[in-house]
Scaffold this motif. Structure first.
Motif, PDB file in Angstrom:
ATOM      1  N   GLU A   1       0.819  -1.203   0.000  1.00  0.00           N
ATOM      2  CA  GLU A   1       0.000   0.000   0.000  1.00  0.00           C
ATOM      3  C   GLU A   1       0.856   1.257   0.000  1.00  0.00           C
ATOM      4  N   GLU A   2       1.968   1.203   0.776  1.00  0.00           N
ATOM      5  CA  GLU A   2       2.852   2.368   0.835  1.00  0.00           C
ATOM      6  C   GLU A   2       3.467   2.669  -0.523  1.00  0.00           C
ATOM      7  N   ARG A   3       3.868   1.617  -1.250  1.00  0.00           N
ATOM      8  CA  ARG A   3       4.476   1.818  -2.562  1.00  0.00           C
ATOM      9  C   ARG A   3       3.479   2.442  -3.530  1.00  0.00           C
ATOM     10  N   VAL A   4       2.272   1.947  -3.519  1.00  0.00           N
ATOM     11  CA  VAL A   4       1.236   2.499  -4.398  1.00  0.00           C
ATOM     12  C   VAL A   4       0.981   3.952  -4.041  1.00  0.00           C
ATOM     13  N   GLN A   5       0.894   4.247  -2.749  1.00  0.00           N
ATOM     14  CA  GLN A   5       0.659   5.619  -2.308  1.00  0.00           C
ATOM     15  C   GLN A   5       1.819   6.525  -2.705  1.00  0.00           C
ATOM     16  N   MET A   6       3.057   6.031  -2.559  1.00  0.00           N
ATOM     17  CA  MET A   6       4.232   6.814  -2.929  1.00  0.00           C
ATOM     18  C   MET A   6       4.207   7.138  -4.424  1.00  0.00           C
ATOM     19  N   LYS A   7       3.877   6.162  -5.241  1.00  0.00           N
ATOM     20  CA  LYS A   7       3.832   6.389  -6.678  1.00  0.00           C
ATOM     21  C   LYS A   7       2.751   7.410  -7.029  1.00  0.00           C
ATOM     22  N   GLU A   8       1.606   7.293  -6.417  1.00  0.00           N
ATOM     23  CA  GLU A   8       0.519   8.247  -6.679  1.00  0.00           C
ATOM     24  C   GLU A   8       0.912   9.649  -6.238  1.00  0.00           C
ATOM     25  N   ASP A   9       1.562   9.761  -5.057  1.00  0.00           N
ATOM     26  CA  ASP A   9       1.994  11.069  -4.561  1.00  0.00           C
ATOM     27  C   ASP A   9       3.036  11.696  -5.490  1.00  0.00           C
ATOM     28  N   LEU A  10       4.005  10.891  -5.928  1.00  0.00           N
ATOM     29  CA  LEU A  10       5.025  11.403  -6.834  1.00  0.00           C
ATOM     30  C   LEU A  10       4.412  11.865  -8.155  1.00  0.00           C
ATOM     31  N   GLN A  11       3.518  11.063  -8.685  1.00  0.00           N
ATOM     32  CA  GLN A  11       2.881  11.424  -9.958  1.00  0.00           C
ATOM     33  C   GLN A  11       2.091  12.720  -9.810  1.00  0.00           C
ATOM     34  N   ARG A  12       1.413  12.865  -8.694  1.00  0.00           N
ATOM     35  CA  ARG A  12       0.618  14.077  -8.457  1.00  0.00           C
ATOM     36  C   ARG A  12       1.549  15.288  -8.325  1.00  0.00           C
ATOM     37  N   GLN A  13       2.661  15.129  -7.611  1.00  0.00           N
ATOM     38  CA  GLN A  13       3.600  16.230  -7.395  1.00  0.00           C
ATOM     39  C   GLN A  13       4.341  16.614  -8.681  1.00  0.00           C
ATOM     40  N   LEU A  14       4.665  15.623  -9.494  1.00  0.00           N
ATOM     41  CA  LEU A  14       5.417  15.893 -10.712  1.00  0.00           C
ATOM     42  C   LEU A  14       4.534  16.174 -11.918  1.00  0.00           C
ATOM     43  N   GLY A  15       3.266  15.850 -11.800  1.00  0.00           N
ATOM     44  CA  GLY A  15       2.356  16.027 -12.917  1.00  0.00           C
ATOM     45  C   GLY A  15       2.593  14.976 -13.979  1.00  0.00           C
ATOM     46  N   ASN A  16       2.042  15.154 -15.129  1.00  0.00           N
ATOM     47  CA  ASN A  16       2.193  14.192 -16.221  1.00  0.00           C
ATOM     48  C   ASN A  16       3.439  14.469 -17.056  1.00  0.00           C
ATOM     49  N   LYS A  17       4.294  15.348 -16.562  1.00  0.00           N
ATOM     50  CA  LYS A  17       5.493  15.724 -17.284  1.00  0.00           C
ATOM     51  C   LYS A  17       6.500  14.578 -17.344  1.00  0.00           C
ATOM     52  N   TYR A  18       6.460  13.678 -16.363  1.00  0.00           N
ATOM     53  CA  TYR A  18       7.427  12.593 -16.282  1.00  0.00           C
ATOM     54  C   TYR A  18       6.727  11.247 -16.222  1.00  0.00           C
ATOM     55  N   PHE A  21       8.923   4.373 -13.239  1.00  0.00           N
ATOM     56  CA  PHE A  21       8.474   3.180 -12.551  1.00  0.00           C
ATOM     57  C   PHE A  21       9.312   3.031 -11.290  1.00  0.00           C
ATOM     58  N   ILE A  22       8.788   2.301 -10.325  1.00  0.00           N
ATOM     59  CA  ILE A  22       9.478   2.083  -9.060  1.00  0.00           C
ATOM     60  C   ILE A  22       9.910   0.635  -8.996  1.00  0.00           C
ATOM     61  N   VAL A  23      11.188   0.429  -8.713  1.00  0.00           N
ATOM     62  CA  VAL A  23      11.710  -0.922  -8.555  1.00  0.00           C
ATOM     63  C   VAL A  23      11.621  -1.277  -7.081  1.00  0.00           C
ATOM     64  N   ASP A  24      10.966  -2.377  -6.794  1.00  0.00           N
ATOM     65  CA  ASP A  24      10.814  -2.832  -5.420  1.00  0.00           C
ATOM     66  C   ASP A  24      11.533  -4.166  -5.287  1.00  0.00           C
TER      67      ASP A  24
END
Length: 169
Positions: A1-18, A21-24
């Motif tokens: 859940e934390e990884r999914v939340q982190m990815k969503e937060d990063l995407q929201r903060q960076l916008g669709n400009k980037y 993927f996250i390697v776990d």
């Protein structure tokens, strides 16, 4: 859940400009990500050059056999720097453990892989690297039979910061 939340937060903060993927990584004993054993060899019955024909290398070579300005980093278990197929091609070899250019031969996998990438072309055309005109940056990330995540990352970072155009891992 934390990884999914982190990815969503990063995407929201960076916008669709980037796009990213996250390697776990799964935690392995001693942080080991790879191991090798044995040695690399070709059976006497193997037909030399089959791999080149399988990827249509002779046809591609009518366009290019690589460029001496292109550096291919092979991040592996070491390399035989004295092998004649690499004469005049070695650029900035590196051992992440000793932090110098002294590489061990290892299992032979690194030498084999480097040969497939940039090895010389035999006069009979039966053996060659895919891009024999390119330079080679061999990087040792194995300590004996074990490779740690940190050594792999260090090897890749070294390749990037030292001018590699292609990184083979």
């Amino acid at each position: 859940e934390e990884r999914v939340q982190m990815k969503e937060d990063l995407q929201r903060q960076l916008g669709n400009k980037y796009s990213f993927f996250i390697v776990d990584e799964v935690a392995l004993a001693n942080d080991r990500v790879a191991s090798v054993s044995g040695s690399v060899g070709v059976s006497a019955s193997a037909e030399y050059g089959w791999h080149l024909l399988a990827i249509n290398a002779p046809e591609a070579w009518t366009i290019t056999m690589g460029d001496p300005e292109v550096i291919v980093a092979v991040v592996d278990d070491g390399c035989d720097l004295e092998h004649d197929m690499f004469a005049g091609k070695i650029v900035a070899p590196y051992n992440v453990f000793t932090k110098n250019g002294v590489l061990e031969y290892g299992s032979g996998h690194g030498t084999h892989t480097a040969g497939l990438a940039v090895g010389y072309t035999r006069p009979d055309g039966k053996a060659s690297g895919v891009a024999p005109n390119c330079k080679l940056m061999p990087i040792q990330v194995f300590d004996g039979e074990m490779c740690l995540t940190s050594s792999m990352v260090s090897g890749i970072a070294y390749a990037i910061h030292n001018g590699a155009d292609v990184v083979n891992i």
